[in-house]
Design an enzyme around this catalytic site. Structure first.
Site, short mmCIF file in Angstrom:
data_model
loop_
_atom_site.label_atom_id
_atom_site.label_comp_id
_atom_site.label_asym_id
_atom_site.label_seq_id
_atom_site.Cartn_x
_atom_site.Cartn_y
_atom_site.Cartn_z
CD GLN A 1 1.68 10.55 23.09
OE1 GLN A 1 0.38 10.99 23.51
NE2 GLN A 1 2.40 9.63 23.58
CB SER A 2 -2.77 11.81 16.80
OG SER A 2 -3.98 12.30 16.24
#
Ligand code: PLP
Length: 326
Positions: A74-75
């Site tokens: 989920q960067s």
């Protein structure tokens, strides 16, 4: 080196707003204002848009044909980097340090809309930078010219982008006749924290900068922030000397691990949404706001003081961890 002579690829909508949070302020007994870098605009906003303006310009100057960076599934950084690569006519490679859970949502969904090439590398957290380097070596062997962006875009150029953001902030507080007692910011890969601190030095402002780490231990953050400030100072040939207590990092708000929600962060996310209509994220800004609230309750920030919370974005992460935020 003058900052104004550095190449810059425009991405962010600047200046970002400086907002009062009157209802939260009333509850906490301190005046809370918020620097809205969640509203940098480009590709759903956040702090990485500022850093990438300088990183993308450097990549273009070096005739690179792709941006390569790493992060978690989920960067926010991989999402924004991939979008910036596309806007600059380049390809994008995101190196994930763990396998996806199977759900395609949040930032991970946006990466796929952008058509970023996704590489999964199970990496020990101490060797993530090595993994990204190895991917770049492979790409070079295939005849590509990748531009490696370290995790979080925390390089001297990323730091410089936040030095300018401090200039922007100082102009706003002057215009609004505000006097700040402290800045609170999320500390992740440390470039934003380092940039704000370097900016305070650069513009001769004594406002203390409190970093709330969401991943690394305090000692590691102290070392990284100091190193990044020094790298920027050397590059700019400027004196940005740090005093012993200039780097302030609080590490009591990480919880179990990076990207694992804490009860205090969940409460902070709901509180700020319900009082002010502003969304924080579960991985970064929710934990940082939990830190701000606790530091007020402990008296670190005195009643009646004025605290700036630097909102660094991350909203897409809400959709990656839906059960963490309700
Ligand atoms: C990357 C990120 C941070 C941390 O910034 P660093 O410069 O890596 O310390 C904070 N908040 C959000 C939403 C981010 O995406």
């Amino acid at each position: 080196m003058e900052i104004s002579s550095l190449p810059r690829f425009p991405l962010a909508t600047l200046p970002t707003p400086l907002d009062e949070l009157p209802r939260l302020s009333q509850e906490l007994g301190v005046r809370v204002v918020m620097k809205r870098d969640d509203l940098t605009g480009f590709a759903m906003g956040g702090n990485k848009a500022r850093k990438l303006e300088f990183l993308v310009a450097d990549a273009l100057e070096k005739n690179c044909d792709m941006l390569v960076t790493g992060g978690g599934v989920q960067s926010n950084h991989i999402r924004t980097t991939a979008a910036a690569a596309r806007k600059a006519g380049m390809d994008a490679v995101g190196v994930f340090f763990s396998s996806p859970s199977g759900e395609v949502n949040g930032n991970f969904l946006l990466d796929q809309i952008l058509g970023a090439e996704l590489v999964y590398a199970e990496a020990d957290k101490h060797e993530t930078e090595l993994v990204v380097q190895r991917v770049c070596e492979d790409l070079r062997a295939q005849g590509r010219n990748p531009y490696l962006i370290p995790v979080g875009g925390s390089t001297k150029l990323g730091v410089i982008s936040y030095m300018l953001a401090v200039g922007e902030l100082l102009e706003q507080i002057r215009a609004q006749n505000l006097s700040l007692d402290a800045v609170v910011v999320t500390t992740g890969s440390c470039g934003t924290h380092a940039g704000i601190l370097a900016g305070m030095k650069f513009y001769n402002s004594p406002i203390p900068v409190h970093g709330i780490t969401v991943s690394r231990a305090r000692e590691e953050c102290l070392e990284r922030v100091a190193r990044l400030v020094n790298e920027a100072a050397q590059f700019l040939e400027r004196e940005l000397a740090l005093n012993e207590n200039d780097v302030i990092v609080h590490d009591a708000y990480i919880g179990e691990a990076y990207a694992k929600i804490t009860p205090a962060a969940r409460a902070a996310i709901q509180r700020v949404a319900r009082l002010e209509g502003i969304f924080l994220d579960p991985v970064y800004t929710g934990k940082a706001m939990a830190g701000l609230v606790d530091l007020v309750e402990r008296g670190t920030f005195a009643p009646g003081s004025t605290i700036l919370f630097w909102h660094t974005g991350g909203a897409p992460g809400i959709f990656g961890f839906p059960l963490d935020v309700i």
